[in-house]
Write a protein that holds these residues in place. Structure first.
Motif, PDB file in Angstrom:
ATOM      1  N   GLY A  45       0.804  -1.201   0.000  1.00  0.00           N
ATOM      2  CA  GLY A  45       0.000   0.000   0.000  1.00  0.00           C
ATOM      3  C   GLY A  45       0.841   1.255   0.000  1.00  0.00           C
ATOM      4  O   GLY A  45       0.492   2.244  -0.632  1.00  0.00           O
ATOM      5  N   LEU A  52      -2.269   5.377  -7.399  1.00  0.00           N
ATOM      6  CA  LEU A  52      -3.710   5.176  -7.383  1.00  0.00           C
ATOM      7  C   LEU A  52      -4.445   6.485  -7.078  1.00  0.00           C
ATOM      8  O   LEU A  52      -5.432   6.825  -7.744  1.00  0.00           O
ATOM      9  CB  LEU A  52      -4.089   4.111  -6.354  1.00  0.00           C
ATOM     10  N   SER A  53      -3.963   7.218  -6.099  1.00  0.00           N
ATOM     11  CA  SER A  53      -4.602   8.492  -5.770  1.00  0.00           C
ATOM     12  C   SER A  53      -4.390   9.517  -6.877  1.00  0.00           C
ATOM     13  O   SER A  53      -5.261  10.364  -7.123  1.00  0.00           O
ATOM     14  CB  SER A  53      -4.063   9.031  -4.439  1.00  0.00           C
ATOM     15  N   ALA A 114      -9.431   0.158 -10.205  1.00  0.00           N
ATOM     16  CA  ALA A 114      -9.547  -0.964  -9.274  1.00  0.00           C
ATOM     17  C   ALA A 114      -9.245  -2.289  -9.960  1.00  0.00           C
ATOM     18  O   ALA A 114      -8.542  -3.143  -9.399  1.00  0.00           O
ATOM     19  CB  ALA A 114     -10.948  -0.989  -8.662  1.00  0.00           C
ATOM     20  N   LEU A 124      -8.032  -5.096  -4.126  1.00  0.00           N
ATOM     21  CA  LEU A 124      -9.177  -4.197  -4.175  1.00  0.00           C
ATOM     22  C   LEU A 124      -9.281  -3.424  -2.861  1.00  0.00           C
ATOM     23  O   LEU A 124      -8.688  -3.821  -1.851  1.00  0.00           O
ATOM     24  CB  LEU A 124     -10.458  -5.004  -4.414  1.00  0.00           C
ATOM     25  N   PRO A 125     -10.010  -2.320  -2.838  1.00  0.00           N
ATOM     26  CA  PRO A 125     -10.155  -1.554  -1.590  1.00  0.00           C
ATOM     27  C   PRO A 125     -10.745  -2.412  -0.478  1.00  0.00           C
ATOM     28  O   PRO A 125     -11.717  -3.137  -0.697  1.00  0.00           O
ATOM     29  CB  PRO A 125     -11.108  -0.420  -1.981  1.00  0.00           C
ATOM     30  N   PRO A 128     -14.550  -0.297   0.405  1.00  0.00           N
ATOM     31  CA  PRO A 128     -15.024   0.431  -0.786  1.00  0.00           C
ATOM     32  C   PRO A 128     -16.053   1.504  -0.471  1.00  0.00           C
ATOM     33  O   PRO A 128     -16.143   2.498  -1.186  1.00  0.00           O
ATOM     34  CB  PRO A 128     -15.617  -0.681  -1.654  1.00  0.00           C
ATOM     35  N   LEU A 131     -14.221   4.584   0.336  1.00  0.00           N
ATOM     36  CA  LEU A 131     -13.649   5.149  -0.890  1.00  0.00           C
ATOM     37  C   LEU A 131     -14.714   5.901  -1.690  1.00  0.00           C
ATOM     38  O   LEU A 131     -14.464   7.000  -2.204  1.00  0.00           O
ATOM     39  CB  LEU A 131     -13.030   4.048  -1.743  1.00  0.00           C
ATOM     40  N   VAL A 199      -7.498   7.333   0.067  1.00  0.00           N
ATOM     41  CA  VAL A 199      -7.126   6.162  -0.723  1.00  0.00           C
ATOM     42  C   VAL A 199      -6.233   5.231   0.091  1.00  0.00           C
ATOM     43  O   VAL A 199      -6.420   4.006   0.097  1.00  0.00           O
ATOM     44  CB  VAL A 199      -6.403   6.589  -2.018  1.00  0.00           C
ATOM     45  N   TRP A 203      -8.196   1.888   0.708  1.00  0.00           N
ATOM     46  CA  TRP A 203      -7.747   0.842  -0.208  1.00  0.00           C
ATOM     47  C   TRP A 203      -6.864  -0.183   0.492  1.00  0.00           C
ATOM     48  O   TRP A 203      -7.028  -1.385   0.318  1.00  0.00           O
ATOM     49  CB  TRP A 203      -6.976   1.474  -1.369  1.00  0.00           C
TER      50      TRP A 203
END
Length: 253
Positions: A45, A52-53, A114, A124-125, A128, A131, A199, A203
């Motif tokens: 992460g 991702l962000s 995703a 995956l988060p 979610p 998110l 995120v 996530w």
């Protein structure tokens, strides 16, 4: 009301699709940071939160912020907004219908991101729902800032310059790791940094902040993300208040 809003939103989406450059910026540009994700050797992460962000931030900046800004200014100058206000549509309905196509693109980009992240091993988060809440609040933030920017933007061409302060604020927050440690507490207040924290927590279940690496439980993610959500809400309130004070629905003299 709902039928009227979605009817206007469909018309706005149709106009957006007819402009190829707008579509490329709205969908293509936000996916560029995925190349950074693919080049990340460490499936953690801490390494994956930034690209991702960035994908989600680009989606917020282009289809939500800049598209709403240019659309509002153009239609104001063409007296389209004045004609819409003379009908049954309220001011809120007009604004929401203009923002909805960009908001829809944000969530389409989020789904694509995703899927790609899962394929690349970033998963995956874990939360979610958090998110989605963060993205909705971020959409409100940048939509409000777009309306504020439109208040002091004379025409669509000028939007390329007047949008620079908001674009700078957003990107500064998302690149806070490059700044001295003493500046980072201030950068945490910016919308780009707040989105990255959401995120990171939603996530990967990691503590917010560029140094946060300790994993938290699903239930604890809400508490960890609360400061970032508060910052986004604060920016939304500021944007709305500034826009209401200065926004005009007709061309400036």
């Amino acid at each position: 009301m709902t039928t009227r809003v979605f009817g206007l939103a469909q018309s706005n989406a149709l106009l957006m699709r007819r402009n190829l450059l707008t579509v490329v910026y709205a969908v293509g540009v936000p996916l560029v940071p995925l190349f950074m994700l693919a080049a990340t050797p460490e499936s953690t992460g801490k390494a994956g939160a930034v690209p991702l962000s960035l994908c989600l931030l680009m989606a917020l900046l282009f289809p939500v912020y800049y598209n709403l800004l240019s659309m509002f200014v153009t239609r104001r100058d063409e007296l389209v907004l004045k004609r819409l206000r003379s009908g049954e549509a309220t001011d809120a309905e007009i604004i929401v219908s203009m923002a909805l196509p960009g908001v829809a693109i944000v969530f389409v980009v989020a789904v694509i991101v995703a899927v790609v992240a899962a394929v690349l091993g970033f998963g995956l988060p874990i939360n979610p729902i958090l998110l989605v809440v963060g993205l909705l609040l971020s959409c409100a933030t940048f939509a409000a800032l777009a309306l504020w920017t439109a208040a002091w933007t004379r025409n669509a061409e000028a939007a390329q310059l007047t949008s620079a302060p908001v674009l700078l604020l957003a990107t500064m927050g998302s690149t806070r790791a490059a700044f001295p440690e003493g500046a980072q507490p201030w950068l945490d207040l910016l919308p780009g940094a707040a989105l990255e924290d959401v995120v990171r927590v939603a996530w990967f279940g990691l503590e917010p902040g560029i140094l946060g690496t300790e994993a938290v439980t699903w239930s604890a993610t809400w508490g960890e993300a609360m400061p970032a959500l508060g910052y986004l809400l604060g920016w939304t309130v500021i944007g709305v208040l500034l826009a209401r004070r200065a926004m005009t629905w007709e061309p400036r003299d």
